[in-house]
Design a protein around this motif. Sequence first.
Motif, PDB file in Angstrom:
ATOM      1  N   VAL A   1       0.830  -1.207   0.000  1.00 24.70           N
ATOM      2  CA  VAL A   1       0.000   0.000   0.000  1.00 24.70           C
ATOM      3  C   VAL A   1       0.862   1.254   0.000  1.00 24.70           C
ATOM      4  N   ILE A   2       2.054   1.170   0.602  1.00 27.16           N
ATOM      5  CA  ILE A   2       2.959   2.334   0.612  1.00 27.16           C
ATOM      6  C   ILE A   2       3.410   2.663  -0.806  1.00 27.16           C
ATOM      7  N   PHE A   3       3.824   1.654  -1.553  1.00 32.37           N
ATOM      8  CA  PHE A   3       4.308   1.913  -2.909  1.00 32.37           C
ATOM      9  C   PHE A   3       3.168   2.212  -3.878  1.00 32.37           C
ATOM     10  N   PHE A   4       1.987   1.648  -3.651  1.00 29.10           N
ATOM     11  CA  PHE A   4       0.830   2.058  -4.447  1.00 29.10           C
ATOM     12  C   PHE A   4       0.527   3.542  -4.196  1.00 29.10           C
TER      13      PHE A   4
ATOM     14  N   VAL B   1       1.023   4.922   4.962  1.00 26.05           N
ATOM     15  CA  VAL B   1       0.996   5.005   6.428  1.00 26.05           C
ATOM     16  C   VAL B   1      -0.438   5.083   6.932  1.00 26.05           C
ATOM     17  N   ILE B   2      -1.250   5.898   6.237  1.00 26.55           N
ATOM     18  CA  ILE B   2      -2.650   6.063   6.652  1.00 26.55           C
ATOM     19  C   ILE B   2      -3.395   4.735   6.570  1.00 26.55           C
ATOM     20  N   ILE B   3      -3.246   4.041   5.433  1.00 22.81           N
ATOM     21  CA  ILE B   3      -3.953   2.765   5.249  1.00 22.81           C
ATOM     22  C   ILE B   3      -3.423   1.723   6.220  1.00 22.81           C
ATOM     23  N   GLY B   4      -2.129   1.799   6.532  1.00 21.10           N
ATOM     24  CA  GLY B   4      -1.568   0.883   7.523  1.00 21.10           C
ATOM     25  C   GLY B   4      -2.199   1.060   8.891  1.00 21.10           C
ATOM     26  N   LYS B   5      -2.644   2.272   9.205  1.00 23.02           N
ATOM     27  CA  LYS B   5      -3.264   2.548  10.501  1.00 23.02           C
ATOM     28  C   LYS B   5      -4.759   2.209  10.507  1.00 23.02           C
ATOM     29  N   ILE B   6      -5.466   2.583   9.441  1.00 24.06           N
ATOM     30  CA  ILE B   6      -6.935   2.449   9.473  1.00 24.06           C
ATOM     31  C   ILE B   6      -7.448   1.260   8.675  1.00 24.06           C
ATOM     32  N   GLY B   7      -6.616   0.657   7.822  1.00 23.95           N
ATOM     33  CA  GLY B   7      -7.046  -0.482   7.033  1.00 23.95           C
ATOM     34  C   GLY B   7      -7.618  -0.059   5.686  1.00 23.95           C
TER      35      GLY B   7
ATOM     36  N   VAL C   1      -8.830  11.576  -3.914  1.00 25.00           N
ATOM     37  CA  VAL C   1      -8.225  10.890  -5.054  1.00 25.00           C
ATOM     38  C   VAL C   1      -6.854  10.335  -4.668  1.00 25.00           C
ATOM     39  N   GLY C   2      -6.062  11.141  -3.946  1.00 22.54           N
ATOM     40  CA  GLY C   2      -4.747  10.693  -3.524  1.00 22.54           C
ATOM     41  C   GLY C   2      -4.797   9.522  -2.564  1.00 22.54           C
ATOM     42  N   LEU C   3      -5.821   9.482  -1.717  1.00 23.19           N
ATOM     43  CA  LEU C   3      -5.950   8.406  -0.732  1.00 23.19           C
ATOM     44  C   LEU C   3      -6.533   7.144  -1.344  1.00 23.19           C
ATOM     45  N   LEU C   4      -7.325   7.279  -2.403  1.00 23.10           N
ATOM     46  CA  LEU C   4      -8.106   6.155  -2.932  1.00 23.10           C
ATOM     47  C   LEU C   4      -7.268   5.088  -3.621  1.00 23.10           C
ATOM     48  N   TYR C   5      -6.287   5.492  -4.409  1.00 24.22           N
ATOM     49  CA  TYR C   5      -5.618   4.551  -5.309  1.00 24.22           C
ATOM     50  C   TYR C   5      -5.029   3.354  -4.578  1.00 24.22           C
ATOM     51  N   SER C   6      -4.281   3.618  -3.537  1.00 19.79           N
ATOM     52  CA  SER C   6      -3.584   2.536  -2.832  1.00 19.79           C
ATOM     53  C   SER C   6      -4.527   1.449  -2.317  1.00 19.79           C
TER      54      SER C   6
END
Length: 468
Positions: free
Chosen positions: A149-152, A324-330, A371-376
């Motif tokens: 998810v970080i690299f996405f 980092v965000i997705i790692g915290k909230i899923g 949009v920036g948060l969605l892709y990963s």
Amino acid sequence: MADNTTVVEQDVDDATNKMAIRALIPLLITFVLGTLCLQGFNLVFQQVGADVGAPDQASLITAFPSLVLGIVCFIYGSLGDFISLRRLVTVGLIVLFVGSLFGFFANYFLPANLWTVIIARVLQTAGEQVAGSAFLVVATKYLKNSLKVIFFGLYTAAYQLSASIGVFAAGFLSTISWQFLFLIPAVTIIFLPILLKNLPDSNGSGDKIDTVGFVIFGVATAFLTLFFSYMSWWMIALAAVLFIGFGVYISKAKNPFITPAFFKNTRWLMAISLIALFYFTNYVVSPFYNAIGGALYNMDSSQVSTYLVWAFVCAAIVGTSSGVIIGKIGRQAGIITAACLIMCGFAGAAFCVDKGFILLTLCACVLYCGVGLLYSPVVSTVLGTLSTEESGRGVGLNDLVMNVSPSIGIAIFGSLLAGVPAVDEAGSAAARAAAATGYSQLLLIAAGVILLGLIVYLVFRKHIYGTK
């Protein structure tokens, strides 16, 4: 808090992970410089057309590369399941380098010509997309699950950042000589030794490439993409016939590159529908804001772009942090949050159309944060429904839908935009109010599309993630 899905994805070893990271960085830089060049030519193509003596055909400078992009996005990702990524990237970087030099020398030292520009841009587009597709395949197959998810996120951040830089680079270089735009991605040839050392030499099954299947699907995709550029019904009819023929072919062929069983994966079908809905409005923000700025605020495109660039910057910042965000909230919370931000951005703009362009810009920033948060998380979700052996084709189809869906969206919204009442020269209050109402309605429709995507996700997310 970790993602609350129960799907366990097989992880890679440390050596493979390190190799992947060393390959991903130069691939990302290559993708950034190629996209920067693409966005730059999208801004100045009318000037280029005038300079080469073909102002009426200037749109071909963007139409042909866009057509090539729509096809190679799918083919490159899919080829990653069958042939060596090292070989694929080597060919891509060489094609990009040749296209860059050809475009510069043929149009700077010789009389500039429309077709030398188009040929060079087609070569550059075909070459640089190898880096984007290879990046996604490497991240999917050879990176640790915790880093995907970080690299996405870095991928989407790089796209947004390069888009904004490309606009300014084109504006600057157009005052000197637009031919220098061709040289921007040429420097990526220096990454070839690094990539040869770190990319896997063998990949996928090593089976014979299904050339017939690729040709049928590629030609069908070409006519589908051309339809949304020229709106000729015979193109969509021919595309439909070819896609039907492709379906018959893969059901009869001995070793098709993609089997009917691939399309019977209902988890993948539900997940890919999210891409189609969430990215349907991806191309409409700039034309909406250009129209609103011109009709209601007497602004030209360059003035509008100085406001919109901050939205791209927001997307880049959030995209960089999305891992980092997705790692915290899923992933699930990430997709819901991103969809809500995009929806609120469109809806907020609908209610602020005539309240000032700064407020509209703030709404665009909220929208592009989404949009920036969605892709990963959404790409990770889609590719998570497939086996590792199918991930290349998954990347290819993901890219294809991500390109075709917004093309359909801009075609539909573009026709609706043309129907918004024009503001007369006197700028009467009644005409301005009618135009503002029309723009508000279109923005609310765009918000409604995102809401539909969110509803689909909430209804089917348990099935998508394989949970009960």
